[in-house]
Scaffold this motif. Structure first.
Motif: not given
Lengths: 449, 314
Positions: B28, B32, B46, B199, B201-202, B205-206, B208-212
């Motif tokens: 993963q 990413t 995150e 938290e 902001g939206e 987040r929008r 960026c690509l998100h990786l957990y």
């Protein structure tokens, strides 16, 4: 645009993931990069570009497995009775031909095409399940297959009967598949379709009419609302806080630079955060609204300097300590159940409660305080004691009355709203989340100067 | 980012390259990274503390062969600390030093208007790049061969700063009023990390690509330990990773991170441990548990935990 991806994004949106146009473009490029060959790569790519938080990732997982498993529904596990059946009839229906030749790929394609033609993605609720199954059968040409089975029975003979039997069992198998297909589609596109309606719908629906099960969603909406309000009213750039030139300080500093006022100093403006006193009727008619109003107010504690809250029914009690000692949600639950609050839930008595307030709590009436009264002013025909309200009104900055009833009903029957009206700076109808939002925004805006 | 195109040829190449610099990545993570490179998008990482979020950025910088520029976020961080600042001292010093020169420049002019007119020809001198002190964000944009920009713990910064980041993240350019717009010579590879203390902001987040990243599975963590701690036996690795995974299931305040697993492994190697034994575990608990309360909870269950780890590893 890529149809499959578009459909997938629709499914995600309906499940509650917020996806912007820019993100859609990202996903498109991601899908181009990965192609549809490598399932895991596609999943990771889409997950990175579409689901941007933990809760969204969870929804994504579920949606992805549901959505992309649809492709396999008619895959190798679709059982054909016999590898090859000898053709007996002339001019069979297309579906019969597929069955007889054991053409798995053909069946998958037929099913997919039938799904497209039946517009299966527009399914919205469980009640439409039967309808869509019928449509799919029709598009697949199930009738032709049934006719062929009947014809085989008419022809008679061992071979023909065997074939009819085989076709029948395959047909039943297919019907089962179609049912699963429709159900999956329903889960995917309609399970949480209500989510789409939610924000607009719930915000404008009367709070007293909303269901207990909508609560979780309302809380979500409120959270977002609060965040929005906070962002707007707590974000004050330093420049805005800058007041006049602090001449003395600047002058003193200028000595270092040989008398040139090189380093300027500015006075800062004091920010006036609202101080709020809420007086709420907690009888059944307004309890829901009270709850959400308090939820919003207490969530905004960063932009409001002080809240004191009182509830009343037959008598009036202060509940601010409840909110100081317990977490917000617990406090609200306690308020709802009435546990540990010395309140009498008999006939609502506005007049008496205002007198209580005047006698015991008039210390919280300052020139900075905004008093907000939430209630329908239905006093059960007892003495309204307008002089008590007048006392309150004269000693605070502003008195706002929020009434869950529409203005045309004010003053009808046992409503004393008309009598209280002269002492209110503002009186508004407040029965939906939208109303609440407006009131809170007004509160913060007035204080934003 | 263009120079390292071959390094991002396929996902497998990325994964191997990361491994070569000592970072064992899940598919993963590799996916990413690969996607982020090709879409030229920042990555928001995150996950719980200590799973290697920061380490990932370092590893990426190492294998791309570009400098890592790090911006540690904290409450109150503002533009002058993150983007650029004028070198006030230098400006003042130069005006003092050049006083004589100034005299000669305006020599011969009799009235004030003409003197100022002459001075105007030079007024940009003191607000030129020579007097600009670039801070991490600007530095990252100025790197000729690209860079990895790590905005660490972005959740610790204020809302205002987050809004300010948006401009840089979407256009890779900043505007300095006195000089003009500075565009990135080559777009930096951006990582943002967050521990979700606030938290985000939206809008951020929008973009960026998100990786957990969650705690690695046992197999992966073993691989990590083996790469990072040379000379450790496979048996001991199995045992200690199994032990750590059990501890993570306990109800404790601060779960042991991957880096702490590595620390513990190193400690055990120094102590010449061949296998886990209760006494040694008890004495070295504090390498991966940092709260007294956590140590107490774990000590109570030490026996069963060790037994289980030993059994599972065989």
């Amino acid at each position: 645009m890529d149809r499959t991806l578009q459909n997938f994004i629709t499914a995600l949106r309906r499940s509650g993931v917020r996806i912007s146009v820019a993100e859609t473009m990202d996903a498109l490029r991601a899908a181009e990069l990965s192609g549809y060959g490598d399932r895991w790569m596609l999943k990771d790519f889409l997950s990175a570009s579409l689901a941007k938080s933990m809760p969204e990732k969870e929804i994504f997982e579920v949606c992805f497995s549901r959505f992309f498993s649809l492709d396999y529904i008619t895959g190798e596990d679709f059982l054909f009775e016999n590898e090859n059946l000898p053709p007996i009839l002339q001019g069979e229906a297309p579906l019969t031909q597929i069955f007889i030749s054991g053409d798995v790929g053909g069946l998958a394609m037929a099913l997919r095409a039938a799904g497209e033609r039946a517009d299966i993605r527009s399914i919205q609720s469980w009640t439409q399940k039967g309808l869509f199954m019928q449509r799919l059968f029709q598009e697949l040409g199930l009738e032709g297959l049934n006719r062929d089975i009947r014809r085989l029975a008419e022809v008679g003979g061992q071979d023909a009967l065997n074939q009819a039997k085989a076709l029948e069992s395959m047909r039943d198998n297919l019907m089962e598949r179609v049912r699963t297909l429709v159900e999956r589609q329903l889960e995917l596109y309609a399970a949480r379709r209500s989510y789409e309606l939610s924000e607009g719908y719930i915000k404008n629906a009367r709070l007293s009419a909303l269901d207990e099960r909508d609560l979780a969603r309302i809380h979500k909406i409120i959270q977002r609302m609060v965040k929005h309000l906070k962002d707007r009213y707590s974000r004050r750039p330093r420049a805005a806080r800058r007041g006049n030139l602090d001449f003395r300080k600047t002058f003193r500093k200028s000595i270092t630079y040989g008398g040139l006022p090189f380093d300027t100093h500015w006075k800062s403006k004091k920010i006036d955060r609202p101080e709020i006193v809420v007086i709420c009727d907690v009888s059944r008619s307004v309890s829901n609204i009270v709850r959400f109003f308090l939820l919003i107010l207490y969530s905004l504690n960063e932009v409001i300097s002080r809240i004191r809250s009182f509830v009343f029914c037959t008598n009036l009690v202060e509940v601010s300590p409840l909110f100081e000692m317990h977490p917000l949600h617990e406090a609200l639950a306690m308020l709802r159940s009435g546990a540990g609050i010395p309140i009498l839930l008999g006939r609502t008595d506005y007049g008496g409660s205002f007198l209580d307030f005047k006698d015991q709590y008039s210390d919280c009436l300052t020139k900075r305080a905004t008093v907000i009264i939430l209630g329908d002013a239905r006093n059960n025909y007892s003495e309204p004691h307008t002089e008590a309200l007048r006392f309150i009104s004269e000693r605070c900055k502003r008195l706002i009355w929020l009434n869950p009833e529409t203005p045309s009903l004010w003053g009808s029957g046992d409503s004393e709203m008309k009598k209280y009206l002269p002492y209110c700076n503002i009186a508004r109808e407040c029965s939906t989340l939208r109303h609440l939002e407006r009131v809170v925004e007004y509160l913060l805006r007035v204080h934003d100067r | 980012m263009s120079t390292s195109n071959t390094k991002f040829a396929t996902v497998e190449v990325v994964r191997k390259a990361l491994k070569d610099v000592g970072y064992i990545a899940t598919t993963q993570i590799a996916h990413t990274l690969y996607l982020a490179y090709h879409l030229e998008k920042p990555v928001l990482v995150e996950g719980p503390a200590g799973v290697g979020k920061t380490e990932l950025a370092k590893a990426a910088a190492a294998f791309m062969g570009v400098p890592l520029i790090r911006l540690q976020c904290y409450e109150g961080l503002d533009e002058s600390k993150a983007l650029y600042e004028w070198k006030y001292g230098k400006q003042l010093l130069y005006t003092q030093l050049l006083k004589d020169k100034l005299d000669s420049v305006i020599e011969g002019e009799t009235n004030l208007a003409e003197s100022i007119e002459k001075l105007h020809q030079y007024d940009d001198i003191f607000f030129s790049p020579q007097f600009l002190e670039p801070r991490p964000l600007l530095k990252a944009l100025q790197q000729k061969d690209g860079a990895v920009l790590l905005v660490d713990e972005v959740d610790k910064s204020d809302d205002e700063f987050e809004a300010f980041l948006l401009e840089i993240l979407s256009d890779f350019q900043v505007s300095i009023p006195e000089i003009g717009t500075i565009e990135a010579t080559s777009k930096p590879f951006v990582f943002l990390t967050s521990n979700s203390t606030r938290e985000l902001g939206e809008a951020l987040r929008r973009r960026c690509l998100h990786l957990y990243i969650s705690f690695p599975e046992q197999g992966l963590e073993r691989e990590i330990v083996m790469t990072r701690v040379p000379g450790i036996s496979e048996r001991l690795t199995r045992q200690l990773v199994s032990f750590i995974h059990q501890v993570r299931k306990l109800d404790i305040k601060k779960l042991p991170s991957v880096s702490e697993t590595i620390d513990w492994a190193k400690t055990l190697v120094i102590l010449h441990a061949e296998t886990l034994d209760k006494e040694m575990v008890r004495e070295t608990l504090n390498t991966f548990l940092k709260a007294q309360e956590d140590i107490r909870v774990t000590e109570e269950k030490l026996y069963t935990l060790t037994e289980h780890a030993l059994r599972e590893a065989t």
